[in-house]
Design a protein around this motif. Structure first.
Motif, PDB file in Angstrom:
ATOM      1  N   ALA A 158      42.720 -16.080  18.983  1.00  0.00           N
ATOM      2  CA  ALA A 158      41.261 -16.315  18.339  1.00  0.00           C
ATOM      3  C   ALA A 158      41.109 -17.179  19.303  1.00  0.00           C
ATOM      4  O   ALA A 158      41.341 -18.650  19.071  1.00  0.00           O
ATOM      5  CB  ALA A 158      41.397 -15.741  16.929  1.00  0.00           C
ATOM      6  N   GLY A 159      39.780 -16.922  19.767  1.00  0.00           N
ATOM      7  CA  GLY A 159      39.097 -17.588  20.561  1.00  0.00           C
ATOM      8  C   GLY A 159      39.006 -17.634  21.755  1.00  0.00           C
ATOM      9  O   GLY A 159      38.178 -18.252  22.580  1.00  0.00           O
ATOM     10  N   SER A 160      40.101 -17.789  22.468  1.00  0.00           N
ATOM     11  CA  SER A 160      41.171 -17.046  23.928  1.00  0.00           C
ATOM     12  C   SER A 160      40.061 -15.844  24.481  1.00  0.00           C
ATOM     13  O   SER A 160      39.396 -15.201  23.909  1.00  0.00           O
ATOM     14  CB  SER A 160      42.092 -16.895  23.642  1.00  0.00           C
ATOM     15  N   THR A 161      39.775 -16.165  25.790  1.00  0.00           N
ATOM     16  CA  THR A 161      38.681 -14.779  26.354  1.00  0.00           C
ATOM     17  C   THR A 161      39.540 -13.928  26.181  1.00  0.00           C
ATOM     18  O   THR A 161      39.186 -12.989  26.803  1.00  0.00           O
ATOM     19  CB  THR A 161      38.174 -15.442  27.390  1.00  0.00           C
ATOM     20  N   SER A 162      41.141 -13.315  26.691  1.00  0.00           N
ATOM     21  CA  SER A 162      41.908 -13.066  26.908  1.00  0.00           C
ATOM     22  C   SER A 162      42.464 -12.123  25.565  1.00  0.00           C
ATOM     23  O   SER A 162      42.393 -12.532  24.626  1.00  0.00           O
ATOM     24  CB  SER A 162      43.504 -13.436  27.875  1.00  0.00           C
ATOM     25  N   ALA A 163      42.426 -10.831  26.042  1.00  0.00           N
ATOM     26  CA  ALA A 163      43.473  -9.900  24.640  1.00  0.00           C
ATOM     27  C   ALA A 163      44.636 -10.134  24.278  1.00  0.00           C
ATOM     28  O   ALA A 163      45.096  -9.361  23.656  1.00  0.00           O
ATOM     29  CB  ALA A 163      42.200  -8.800  24.516  1.00  0.00           C
ATOM     30  N   GLY A 164      44.891 -10.393  25.750  1.00  0.00           N
ATOM     31  CA  GLY A 164      46.525 -10.422  25.504  1.00  0.00           C
ATOM     32  C   GLY A 164      47.559 -10.155  26.718  1.00  0.00           C
ATOM     33  O   GLY A 164      46.431 -11.115  27.530  1.00  0.00           O
ATOM     34  N   SER A 165      48.680 -10.406  27.414  1.00  0.00           N
ATOM     35  CA  SER A 165      49.173 -11.207  27.850  1.00  0.00           C
ATOM     36  C   SER A 165      49.710  -9.104  28.622  1.00  0.00           C
ATOM     37  O   SER A 165      51.122  -8.846  28.118  1.00  0.00           O
ATOM     38  CB  SER A 165      50.091 -11.885  28.038  1.00  0.00           C
ATOM     39  N   TYR A 166      50.519  -9.234  30.103  1.00  0.00           N
ATOM     40  CA  TYR A 166      50.863  -8.531  31.176  1.00  0.00           C
ATOM     41  C   TYR A 166      52.404  -9.023  30.854  1.00  0.00           C
ATOM     42  O   TYR A 166      52.203 -10.165  31.665  1.00  0.00           O
ATOM     43  CB  TYR A 166      50.251  -7.777  32.042  1.00  0.00           C
ATOM     44  N   VAL A 175      57.894 -12.412  34.851  1.00  0.00           N
ATOM     45  CA  VAL A 175      55.862 -13.361  35.036  1.00  0.00           C
ATOM     46  C   VAL A 175      55.304 -12.917  34.414  1.00  0.00           C
ATOM     47  O   VAL A 175      55.251 -11.331  33.866  1.00  0.00           O
ATOM     48  CB  VAL A 175      55.197 -13.545  36.944  1.00  0.00           C
ATOM     49  N   THR A 176      54.307 -12.877  33.749  1.00  0.00           N
ATOM     50  CA  THR A 176      53.198 -13.187  32.721  1.00  0.00           C
ATOM     51  C   THR A 176      52.116 -13.684  33.134  1.00  0.00           C
ATOM     52  O   THR A 176      51.459 -14.443  33.384  1.00  0.00           O
ATOM     53  CB  THR A 176      53.499 -13.752  31.570  1.00  0.00           C
ATOM     54  N   ALA A 177      51.215 -12.570  33.248  1.00  0.00           N
ATOM     55  CA  ALA A 177      49.915 -13.198  32.963  1.00  0.00           C
ATOM     56  C   ALA A 177      48.764 -12.794  32.174  1.00  0.00           C
ATOM     57  O   ALA A 177      49.167 -11.346  31.730  1.00  0.00           O
ATOM     58  CB  ALA A 177      49.142 -13.158  34.298  1.00  0.00           C
ATOM     59  N   PRO A 178      47.067 -12.890  32.038  1.00  0.00           N
ATOM     60  CA  PRO A 178      46.432 -11.836  31.396  1.00  0.00           C
ATOM     61  C   PRO A 178      45.756 -10.801  31.804  1.00  0.00           C
ATOM     62  O   PRO A 178      45.433  -9.885  31.309  1.00  0.00           O
ATOM     63  CB  PRO A 178      45.521 -12.983  30.128  1.00  0.00           C
ATOM     64  N   ALA A 179      45.963 -10.885  32.967  1.00  0.00           N
ATOM     65  CA  ALA A 179      45.599  -9.803  33.857  1.00  0.00           C
ATOM     66  C   ALA A 179      46.726  -9.059  35.547  1.00  0.00           C
ATOM     67  O   ALA A 179      47.431  -9.738  35.717  1.00  0.00           O
ATOM     68  CB  ALA A 179      43.752 -10.143  34.794  1.00  0.00           C
ATOM     69  N   LEU A 180      45.913  -7.976  35.362  1.00  0.00           N
ATOM     70  CA  LEU A 180      47.640  -6.673  35.410  1.00  0.00           C
ATOM     71  C   LEU A 180      46.415  -6.279  36.875  1.00  0.00           C
ATOM     72  O   LEU A 180      45.349  -5.543  36.169  1.00  0.00           O
ATOM     73  CB  LEU A 180      48.194  -6.060  35.096  1.00  0.00           C
ATOM     74  N   THR A 380      33.946  -3.542  37.645  1.00  0.00           N
ATOM     75  CA  THR A 380      34.864  -4.652  37.331  1.00  0.00           C
ATOM     76  C   THR A 380      36.114  -3.732  38.292  1.00  0.00           C
ATOM     77  O   THR A 380      37.012  -4.765  37.729  1.00  0.00           O
ATOM     78  CB  THR A 380      34.511  -5.174  36.415  1.00  0.00           C
ATOM     79  N   MET A 381      35.859  -2.720  38.107  1.00  0.00           N
ATOM     80  CA  MET A 381      37.377  -1.741  38.201  1.00  0.00           C
ATOM     81  C   MET A 381      38.575  -2.195  36.923  1.00  0.00           C
ATOM     82  O   MET A 381      39.205  -1.475  37.430  1.00  0.00           O
ATOM     83  CB  MET A 381      37.964  -2.155  39.320  1.00  0.00           C
ATOM     84  N   ALA A 382      37.704  -2.015  35.976  1.00  0.00           N
ATOM     85  CA  ALA A 382      38.345  -2.977  34.692  1.00  0.00           C
ATOM     86  C   ALA A 382      38.550  -1.342  34.243  1.00  0.00           C
ATOM     87  O   ALA A 382      37.776  -0.658  33.698  1.00  0.00           O
ATOM     88  CB  ALA A 382      38.231  -3.795  33.756  1.00  0.00           C
ATOM     89  N   PRO A 387      42.527  -3.862  28.247  1.00  0.00           N
ATOM     90  CA  PRO A 387      42.568  -5.653  27.914  1.00  0.00           C
ATOM     91  C   PRO A 387      43.223  -5.923  29.742  1.00  0.00           C
ATOM     92  O   PRO A 387      44.257  -5.729  29.615  1.00  0.00           O
ATOM     93  CB  PRO A 387      42.478  -6.265  26.862  1.00  0.00           C
ATOM     94  N   GLY A 388      42.370  -6.573  30.167  1.00  0.00           N
ATOM     95  CA  GLY A 388      43.292  -7.201  31.319  1.00  0.00           C
ATOM     96  C   GLY A 388      43.634  -6.172  32.141  1.00  0.00           C
ATOM     97  O   GLY A 388      44.221  -6.659  33.393  1.00  0.00           O
ATOM     98  N   LEU A 389      43.213  -4.657  32.038  1.00  0.00           N
ATOM     99  CA  LEU A 389      44.545  -4.075  33.080  1.00  0.00           C
ATOM    100  C   LEU A 389      43.271  -3.198  34.418  1.00  0.00           C
ATOM    101  O   LEU A 389      41.859  -3.101  34.097  1.00  0.00           O
ATOM    102  CB  LEU A 389      44.572  -2.781  32.753  1.00  0.00           C
ATOM    103  N   TYR A 390      43.338  -3.256  35.648  1.00  0.00           N
ATOM    104  CA  TYR A 390      42.254  -3.146  36.807  1.00  0.00           C
ATOM    105  C   TYR A 390      43.354  -2.527  37.875  1.00  0.00           C
ATOM    106  O   TYR A 390      44.764  -2.848  37.873  1.00  0.00           O
ATOM    107  CB  TYR A 390      41.640  -4.529  37.471  1.00  0.00           C
ATOM    108  N   PHE A 391      42.189  -1.758  38.668  1.00  0.00           N
ATOM    109  CA  PHE A 391      42.960  -0.572  39.528  1.00  0.00           C
ATOM    110  C   PHE A 391      41.714  -1.015  40.895  1.00  0.00           C
ATOM    111  O   PHE A 391      40.833  -0.772  40.664  1.00  0.00           O
ATOM    112  CB  PHE A 391      42.802   0.771  39.009  1.00  0.00           C
TER     113      PHE A 391
END
Ligand code: FDA
Length: 421
Positions: A158-166, A175-180, A380-382, A387-391
């Motif tokens: 909690a408190g982090s700006t990302s809501a999860g990890s890919y 490999v992992t990142a909060p945005a895909l 943003t194309m999100a 959360p954190g998924l873009y096309f």
């Protein structure tokens, strides 16, 4: 030995084509650590073969305020914001900074003077500029993606700006990142790397898909019905071509090319994106000529064969073939009935054909349809629901006309996304 930790980036971009490279470069120059993953062995191969090897990379006539003029989408206003925030002039400014010479061909279409390779070099150089801004762009290529999963953030996060990890499982490991960012492009030309990964991921993460079909593609016709025209293969001429009913008609004035199996050329490629199976296309082979009046006037003053009269306006080969379609047209014009001449005028100006199909994804320049933009943010194309998924780019349901519009969408959507990462 403890297992080595999964490498972590700020964003993982799937697809190192036009949109993926541009997004990676921009994000890297905003200070992010970005990983590009692409399964094909050569980078940006579609860019390399585009525009006959010179990449028609944008179009000066693009009007961001009226995107429906040059783009097809089930959600026409969607692309307005991104196109307004990154315009053709922004991309040409980038080319000028890199010393890449370009020229306008026609209808606002801008091409590289030398080769599309200059554009690829520019995109890679932009990626290489990331470290100067505190960012980094790595590229795993060729590298197949085996699967992607998302882990929602645990409460302790909690408190982090990302809501999860890919977590992306690939040939080169996890490999992992909060945005895909999904930038895997359309379905056309599988032999140079096109795949449906983007559509599969969209479905996996709850996105809707607008049915896909080949666009900017030659049209084909039934063998027997096409036989009289097959001899015209290679012949090109300016025409007006249309499809759709009275209420919803789309018209293009461009060159048409006869092929052995059907029709191609810019006019047909453009109309193919709007054409629906089972419906006709209508072609005026003599736009700008009042053919009925001209033929009736010629009847009063000439004894030449009808084919010779037609050759005033049409290439010889086409005039001969057309007159050969009906016995009543194979005679001197002064001996033809008015009825036969009016029928000929109609056949030339309202030539109606029902294509049996298209040359398919093997020959299509683009894919019409794709990820439904109603589930995405136009800023943003999100994905709105994940959360954190873009096309970005062609994987989305945004399809441009022939003439540089598809690349401009790749740049503009990538730019909008990179600002949001
Ligand atoms: P793009 O196709 O560029 O990139 C997608 C990337 O994702 C590819 O590198 C691919 O290998 C990768 N990928 C796919 N599946 C993957 C998987 N499973 N795993 C990992 N990676 C994967 N447009 C225009 O505006 N002007 C022009 O002149 C032309 N000319 C042209 C000619 C021809 C012959 C074609 C086929 C297309 C064009 N186009 C064009 C269209 C243009 O090339 C296209 O719209 C853009 O390249 C789209 O950019 P994207 O980045 O979305 O996809």
């Amino acid at each position: 030995m403890p297992p080595s930790p999964t490498p972590t980036y700020d964003a993982i971009i799937l697809g190192a084509g036009a949109a993926g490279l541009f997004c990676a470069a921009q994000a890297g120059q905003h200070g992010l650590r970005v990983l590009l993953i692409d399964h094909f062995d050569r980078v940006a191969e579609k860019v390399r073969i585009s525009g006959g090897g010179r990449a028609n990379f944008t179009n000066r006539d693009l009007d961001p305020a009226a995107p429906q003029k040059h783009f097809l989408s089930a959600n026409p206003p969607f692309c307005r914001s991104a196109l307004a925030r990154f315009q053709p002039a922004d991309f040409t400014a980038l080319l000028e900074r890199h010393g890449v010479a370009f020229h306008e061909k026609h209808k606002g279409q801008l091409f590289c003077d030398r080769s599309a390779g200059d554009l690829i070099a520019l995109l890679l150089a932009e990626c290489d500029a990331a470290p100067a801004a505190g960012g980094r762009v790595d590229r795993w290529q060729p590298c197949a993606v085996r699967g992607v999963r998302f882990e929602a953030e645990s409460p302790s996060g909690a408190g982090s700006t990302s809501a999860g990890s890919y977590f992306v499982d690939s040939d080169r490991g996890a490999v992992t990142a909060p945005a895909l960012v999904v930038a895997t492009g359309g379905l056309s030309i599988p032999k140079i790397g096109a795949s449906d990964l983007g559509l599969r991921l969209a479905r996996q993460f709850g996105q809707k898909i607008i049915d896909t079909r080949p666009g900017l593609v030659p049209l084909t016709f039934d063998g027997a019905a096409w036989a009289p025209y097959a001899q015209l293969a290679g012949l090109a001429l300016p025409v007006q071509i249309s499809t759709g009913d009275k209420k919803n008609r789309t018209v293009f004035a461009e060159d048409l090319l006869f092929t052995h199996r059907g029709l191609s050329g810019p006019a047909v490629l453009q109309i193919s994106s709007y054409w629906r199976p089972g419906t006709p296309i209508r072609t005026n082979l003599l736009p700008g000529v009042d053919v009925a009046a001209a033929l009736l006037a010629a009847k009063a003053s000439s004894r030449r064969l009808i084919a010779k009269e037609l050759a005033q306006w049409l290439p010889n080969r086409l005039a001969e073939a057309w007159a050969g379609l009906d016995e009543a047209w194979q005679r001197p014009i002064n001996e033809a009935s008015d009825k036969a001449l009016l029928r000929l005028a109609e056949r030339l100006t309202q030539w109606e054909l029902v294509p049996t199909g298209t040359e398919g994804y093997a020959k299509a320049e683009v894919t019409v349809g794709g990820v439904d933009t109603r589930g995405l943010s136009s800023q943003t194309m999100a994905a709105k629901s994940q959360p954190g998924l873009y096309f970005i780019g062609e994987v989305m349901d945004v399809t441009g006309w022939l003439g540089g519009y598809n690349f401009q969408w790749a740049w503009a959507s990538a730019h909008a996304c990179a600002l949001a990462l």
